[in-house]
Scaffold this motif. Structure first.
Motif, PDB file in Angstrom:
ATOM      1  N   ARG A 164       1.569   4.760   1.208  1.00  0.00           N
ATOM      2  CA  ARG A 164       1.455   5.840   1.942  1.00  0.00           C
ATOM      3  C   ARG A 164       1.737   7.195   1.532  1.00  0.00           C
ATOM      4  O   ARG A 164       2.896   7.315   1.269  1.00  0.00           O
ATOM      5  N   ARG A 165       0.743   8.133   1.062  1.00  0.00           N
ATOM      6  CA  ARG A 165       0.935   9.559   0.408  1.00  0.00           C
ATOM      7  C   ARG A 165       1.643  10.306   1.386  1.00  0.00           C
ATOM      8  O   ARG A 165       1.988  10.194   2.584  1.00  0.00           O
ATOM      9  N   MET A 225       4.111   0.458   2.274  1.00  0.00           N
ATOM     10  CA  MET A 225       4.124  -0.254   3.155  1.00  0.00           C
ATOM     11  C   MET A 225       3.389  -1.869   3.156  1.00  0.00           C
ATOM     12  O   MET A 225       2.519  -1.952   2.327  1.00  0.00           O
ATOM     13  N   GLN A 242       6.384  10.035   0.881  1.00  0.00           N
ATOM     14  CA  GLN A 242       5.499   8.917   0.603  1.00  0.00           C
ATOM     15  C   GLN A 242       6.469   7.527   0.630  1.00  0.00           C
ATOM     16  O   GLN A 242       7.519   7.652   0.506  1.00  0.00           O
ATOM     17  N   ARG A 264       0.937  -1.122  -0.014  1.00  0.00           N
ATOM     18  CA  ARG A 264      -0.068   0.014   0.063  1.00  0.00           C
ATOM     19  C   ARG A 264       1.047   1.457  -0.100  1.00  0.00           C
ATOM     20  O   ARG A 264       1.848   1.380   0.645  1.00  0.00           O
TER      21      ARG A 264
END
Lengths: 98, 91
Positions: free
Chosen positions: A56-57, A77, A74, A54
């Motif tokens: 993360r921004r 994950m 960023q 995923r």
């Protein structure tokens, strides 16, 4: 249960394997998942679940001590989604668990 | 990456037959599942921890009809990747 316990179990089950080989088996499994994710590739294990990344921004965080705003870049994950079978396995005896 | 691919890697790395490798991978997963079913965590150093969490009853909605329904209490598996794993995928 830790990785050491898993290695123990594998060594007991596969008598012809040395402990070192049992260790290799267990390490190999988790390394395979890890290396695939690093390449951006997901891993789907039937009956267990899937591992994917995923993103993360980037966002603004704060240094809790000074209150200063710091940029958080960023990042990727590792994310695990349990499979249907494991969900059911954990809730078989719902009445008992409640 | 799928179970068969992992078994192939085990086969190459450890020098067991394909059939044995498949059985070993299956066995490791089986052990992990049994442990989680007992409600016990599975902790893999350098990879992460799988833990079982119990969730109480909460309200949900049927998204199609908008009808309010109760979500029954249940147990779920959560995974927390280790620091090493997180660093590894970002390196």
């Amino acid at each position: 249960m830790t990785k050491a316990h898993l290695i123990e179990k594998v060594a007991e089950k596969a008598q012809k394997l040395s402990r070192r080989d049992a260790e290799k088996v267990v390490n190999c499994i988790f390394d395979a998942i890890r290396d695939a994710l690093k390449k951006g590739e997901k891993t789907e294990i039937r009956g267990f679940g899937s591992f994917r990344l995923r993103i993360r921004r980037n966002k603004d965080g704060r240094n809790p001590k000074t209150g200063e705003t710091v940029p958080v870049p960023q990042k990727r994950m590792p994310f695990f989604k349990p499979g249907k079978e494991i969900k059911e396995l954990l809730n078989q005896n719902q009445e008992v668990n409640q | 990456m799928r179970k068969a691919d992992i078994a192939n890697l085990v086969c190459e790395k450890v020098g067991v037959s394909k059939t044995e490798a498949v059985e070993l991978v299956e066995y490791v997963l089986e052990c992990m599942k049994t442990e989680l079913q007992k409600g016990e965590p599975v902790k893999i150093a350098g990879f992460g921890n799988f833990t079982v969490r119990s969730k109480g009853e909460r309200k949900g909605r049927n998204p199609r009809t908008g009808e309010e329904i109760a979500i029954t209490p249940r147990r779920v598996v959560t995974f927390r990747a280790s620091q090493l794993f997180k660093k590894y995928v970002n390196s």
